[in-house]
Design a protein around this motif. Structure first.
Motif, short mmCIF file in Angstrom:
data_model
loop_
_atom_site.label_atom_id
_atom_site.label_comp_id
_atom_site.label_asym_id
_atom_site.label_seq_id
_atom_site.Cartn_x
_atom_site.Cartn_y
_atom_site.Cartn_z
N ASP A 1 0.68 -1.38 0.11
CA ASP A 1 0.07 0.19 -0.06
C ASP A 1 0.78 1.29 -0.13
OD1 ASP A 1 1.03 0.32 2.63
OD2 ASP A 1 -0.94 0.01 3.59
N GLY A 2 2.21 1.21 -0.21
CA GLY A 2 3.19 2.27 -0.16
C GLY A 2 3.85 2.43 1.02
N LYS A 3 3.18 1.60 2.25
CA LYS A 3 3.92 1.76 3.47
C LYS A 3 4.49 0.44 3.93
CE LYS A 3 1.80 6.19 4.90
NZ LYS A 3 0.79 6.84 5.99
N LYS A 4 3.37 -0.29 3.75
CA LYS A 4 3.66 -1.58 4.15
C LYS A 4 2.82 -2.87 3.47
CE LYS A 4 0.03 -1.85 7.89
NZ LYS A 4 -0.03 -1.97 9.37
N TYR A 5 3.27 -4.16 3.58
CA TYR A 5 2.51 -5.08 2.93
C TYR A 5 1.33 -5.39 3.69
CZ TYR A 5 6.72 -5.67 0.36
OH TYR A 5 8.03 -5.50 -0.53
N GLN A 6 0.13 -5.77 2.83
CA GLN A 6 -0.95 -6.27 3.31
C GLN A 6 -1.36 -7.73 2.72
OE1 GLN A 6 -2.76 -4.54 5.29
NE2 GLN A 6 -1.93 -2.68 4.99
N PHE A 7 -1.81 -8.51 3.62
CA PHE A 7 -2.16 -9.88 3.23
C PHE A 7 -3.43 -10.27 3.38
CE2 PHE A 7 2.19 -9.04 5.31
CZ PHE A 7 2.99 -9.51 4.24
N THR A 8 -3.69 -11.34 2.37
CA THR A 8 -5.13 -12.02 2.30
C THR A 8 -5.05 -13.51 2.31
OG1 THR A 8 -5.98 -9.92 0.98
CG2 THR A 8 -7.24 -12.11 1.05
N CYS A 9 -5.60 -14.01 3.17
CA CYS A 9 -5.16 -15.57 3.36
C CYS A 9 -6.40 -16.39 3.21
CB CYS A 9 -4.86 -15.88 4.80
SG CYS A 9 -3.11 -14.77 5.34
N GLN A 10 -6.26 -17.47 2.80
CA GLN A 10 -7.13 -18.46 2.26
C GLN A 10 -8.15 -18.84 3.39
OE1 GLN A 10 -5.58 -22.03 0.63
NE2 GLN A 10 -7.53 -23.11 0.22
N HIS A 11 -7.93 -18.85 4.62
CA HIS A 11 -8.88 -19.02 5.66
C HIS A 11 -9.02 -17.97 6.63
CE1 HIS A 11 -7.18 -23.00 4.69
NE2 HIS A 11 -8.42 -23.39 4.77
N GLY A 12 -8.95 -16.69 5.74
CA GLY A 12 -9.35 -15.40 6.50
C GLY A 12 -8.46 -14.62 7.23
N GLU A 13 -8.77 -13.85 8.37
CA GLU A 13 -7.98 -12.91 8.84
C GLU A 13 -7.19 -13.61 9.94
OE1 GLU A 13 -9.88 -9.28 10.14
OE2 GLU A 13 -10.05 -8.71 8.14
N GLU A 14 -8.16 -14.68 10.70
CA GLU A 14 -7.23 -15.42 11.55
C GLU A 14 -6.26 -16.28 11.05
OE1 GLU A 14 -7.93 -16.83 16.07
OE2 GLU A 14 -8.40 -14.93 14.69
N GLU A 15 -6.22 -16.75 10.11
CA GLU A 15 -4.87 -17.57 9.38
C GLU A 15 -3.95 -16.30 9.24
OE1 GLU A 15 -4.66 -20.90 6.86
OE2 GLU A 15 -4.95 -19.32 5.40
#
Length: 254
Positions: free
Chosen positions: A106-120
């Motif tokens: 996002d210009g400042k840090k990496y954002q992650f999307t996981c297969q089993h959601g935010e908890e994963e």
């Protein structure tokens, strides 16, 4: 040498309650079952950790996985960790928690999307930070987490159990800060660089190579695979009796 080792075991574990233990002291660390039955799993791990380093000759096992993936958790807890417990002198393990996640910047840090959601995503980040902060104790902690009903909630207790000198606050500082973000980015890069590219998890790499044959053998019985691939003199655990036992039992699909 065996006499010295036996004397050491008897000295260190003289206070162990062995009423329910059907193994002699010399057999306590020869298998996962004996270590658990005799209540000395932690001591066996510590004893194995003091043995000479055979990293250059060891079979290299890399596991690319996700913290909440059921198949990943099953392989790690029923195959990888038990095999490592018995064959630490013959194998080296690298764990990369990321799997099928996706990242963006996002210009400042990496954002992650996981297969089993935010908890994963949180579980992956916790385990990445635990690897970085706790060092040689990390695998025991990760096993403890992955074997628990709630992977994320178990984290603090597992760290307290296997690395009491590490404060949970130091793990969370990593998770919430730039360090954790960079560690997860590194895992994303490692996973993205796999050749062939992974298309499922768990994804197992043996000595730098992934094939469907190696994957199937590892999933069926990693213990037998490591014993068959280790080139120097076989560890005691790779005896004929134990090899037959492991060949007759497969964790795959359970």
């Amino acid at each position: 040498m065996k006499g010295i080792i036996l004397f050491t075991l008897l000295t260190i574990w003289s206070n162990v309650d062995c009423k329910s233990c059907s193994y002699s002291p010399s057999q306590w660390c020869t298998s996962l079952d004996s270590a658990i039955e005799c209540g000395v799993l932690k001591q066996c791990l510590e004893t194995n950790a003091t043995k000479p380093n055979t990293l250059d000759q060891s079979v290299q096992v890399e596991l690319y996985y996700e913290s909440l993936c059921p198949a990943c958790r099953d392989f790690l807890t029923s195959q990888l960790f038990p095999t490592w417990t018995m064959l630490q002198d013959a194998m080296s393990v690298t764990l990369v928690p990321y799997g099928n996640a996706e990242e963006s910047f996002d210009g400042k840090k990496y954002q992650f999307t996981c297969q089993h959601g935010e908890e994963e995503c949180l579980g992956n980040m916790l385990e990445a930070c635990i690897f970085n902060v706790t060092g040689s104790n990390a695998f025991q902690i990760i096993y403890c987490m992955e074997a628990s009903t709630d992977v994320v909630k178990a984290g603090e207790k597992c760290v307290e159990l296997y690395d009491p000198n590490t404060k949970w606050d130091s793990i969370m500082t990593c998770v919430k800060g730039d360090q954790g973000n960079q560690l997860m980015h590194q895992n994303a890069v490692k996973t993205g660089a796999l050749k062939p590219a992974h298309d499922y998890v768990p994804w197992i790499v043996i000595n730098g190579e992934h094939t469907e044959e190696l994957q199937d053998k590892a999933m069926s019985s990693l213990f037998v695979l490591i014993c068959s691939m280790y080139k120097p003199s076989k560890p005691e655990a790779c005896s004929t009796a134990l090899m037959k036992r492991h060949r007759s039992y497969s964790y795959h699909g359970e």
